[in-house]
Design a protein around this motif. Structure first.
Motif, short mmCIF file in Angstrom:
data_model
loop_
_atom_site.label_atom_id
_atom_site.label_comp_id
_atom_site.label_asym_id
_atom_site.label_seq_id
_atom_site.Cartn_x
_atom_site.Cartn_y
_atom_site.Cartn_z
N ARG A 17 0.84 -1.21 0.00
CA ARG A 17 0.00 0.00 0.00
C ARG A 17 0.87 1.25 0.00
NH1 ARG A 17 -4.25 0.20 4.71
NH2 ARG A 17 -2.42 0.78 5.89
N TYR A 20 2.68 1.41 -3.66
CA TYR A 20 1.98 1.45 -4.94
C TYR A 20 0.74 2.34 -5.00
CZ TYR A 20 5.12 -2.25 -6.22
OH TYR A 20 6.25 -2.96 -6.51
N VAL A 21 0.27 2.87 -3.90
CA VAL A 21 -0.92 3.73 -3.96
C VAL A 21 -0.66 4.98 -4.81
CG1 VAL A 21 -2.39 5.24 -2.57
CG2 VAL A 21 -2.08 2.86 -1.93
N LEU A 23 1.45 5.41 -7.29
CA LEU A 23 1.61 4.97 -8.67
C LEU A 23 0.27 4.55 -9.28
CD1 LEU A 23 3.60 4.20 -10.97
CD2 LEU A 23 3.64 1.92 -9.93
N VAL A 24 -0.47 3.73 -8.58
CA VAL A 24 -1.74 3.23 -9.09
C VAL A 24 -2.75 4.36 -9.22
CG1 VAL A 24 -3.69 1.72 -8.55
CG2 VAL A 24 -1.36 0.87 -8.30
N SER A 25 -2.78 5.28 -8.25
CA SER A 25 -3.73 6.39 -8.34
C SER A 25 -3.42 7.29 -9.53
CB SER A 25 -3.74 7.20 -7.05
OG SER A 25 -2.50 7.82 -6.83
N THR A 26 -2.17 7.49 -9.84
CA THR A 26 -1.80 8.30 -11.00
C THR A 26 -2.14 7.57 -12.30
OG1 THR A 26 -0.01 9.28 -9.71
CG2 THR A 26 0.08 9.58 -12.08
N LEU A 27 -1.91 6.28 -12.34
CA LEU A 27 -2.26 5.51 -13.53
C LEU A 27 -3.78 5.47 -13.73
CD1 LEU A 27 0.23 2.51 -13.27
CD2 LEU A 27 0.40 4.54 -14.72
N LEU A 28 -4.53 5.34 -12.64
CA LEU A 28 -5.99 5.37 -12.75
C LEU A 28 -6.49 6.73 -13.21
CD1 LEU A 28 -7.10 3.25 -9.65
CD2 LEU A 28 -7.19 2.61 -12.07
N ARG A 168 -2.76 5.55 2.98
CA ARG A 168 -1.56 4.81 2.62
C ARG A 168 -0.62 4.64 3.79
NH1 ARG A 168 3.76 6.19 0.38
NH2 ARG A 168 3.46 8.31 1.08
#
Length: 171
Positions: A17, A20-21, A23-28, A168
């Motif tokens: 968490r 990667y939170v 990174l994943v939030s930016t990709l989403l 996070r």
């Protein structure tokens, strides 16, 4: 024994968490450009750059300029920008943020919003300029509603990023 195994799984989940939170939030946020929203003029903010700027201003130690390259490539591929546009602009924004961080000793909410407004303006202008180099004949005035909406949406995105960051880092 089971308590130790549970603690290891919990530590692993918290580590994932924390890593990667952002990174994943930016990709989403980049994937939001795939939503079937049709408008007659460009007014919808680019949430990927807003999320990126918000994370960078909130946690400057988390990402260096090299992270902007793969994130920008993903945004270029998903949003349909010319390959390299987001990569170059986001990397340049990160370098400028590093310079600002080395010069400014203290930042508050208003200063972050001003820095973000300049970054968003630079991003929108650079995207428009790249479009004109590729044959677009629209004036920059067409981009003003998009620019205004992006600057006004930044505090909302920054609050969302702050909530994600608190979750996070929660124990």
């Amino acid at each position: 024994m089971s308590r130790i195994a549970f603690n290891k799984a919990e530590v692993r989940r918290k580590h994932l968490r924390r890593e990667y939170v952002p990174l994943v939030s930016t990709l989403l946020a980049s994937l939001l450009s795939l939503l079937p929203i049709i408008v007659s003029s460009p007014i919808i903010p680019d949430f990927a750059v807003l999320m990126l700027v918000a994370w960078r201003l909130l946690r400057p130690e988390m990402w260096g300029p090299a992270v902007a390259l793969p994130l920008g490539l993903f945004n270029d591929l998903v949003a349909g920008h010319p390959i390299g546009q987001s990569m170059a602009i986001w990397t340049l924004l990160f370098i400028i943020f590093d310079i600002i961080d080395s010069r400014v000793l203290f930042r508050d909410y208003w200063m972050d919003w001003i820095i973000a407004a300049f970054a968003i303006t630079g991003y929108v202008f650079a995207g428009w300029y790249i479009g004109t180099l590729m044959g677009n004949t629209a004036s920059f005035g067409v981009m003003l509603p998009h620019l205004g909406a992006s600057i006004l949406a930044f505090p909302v995105v920054a609050r969302f990023v702050l909530a994600l960051d608190r979750w996070r880092l929660a124990r």
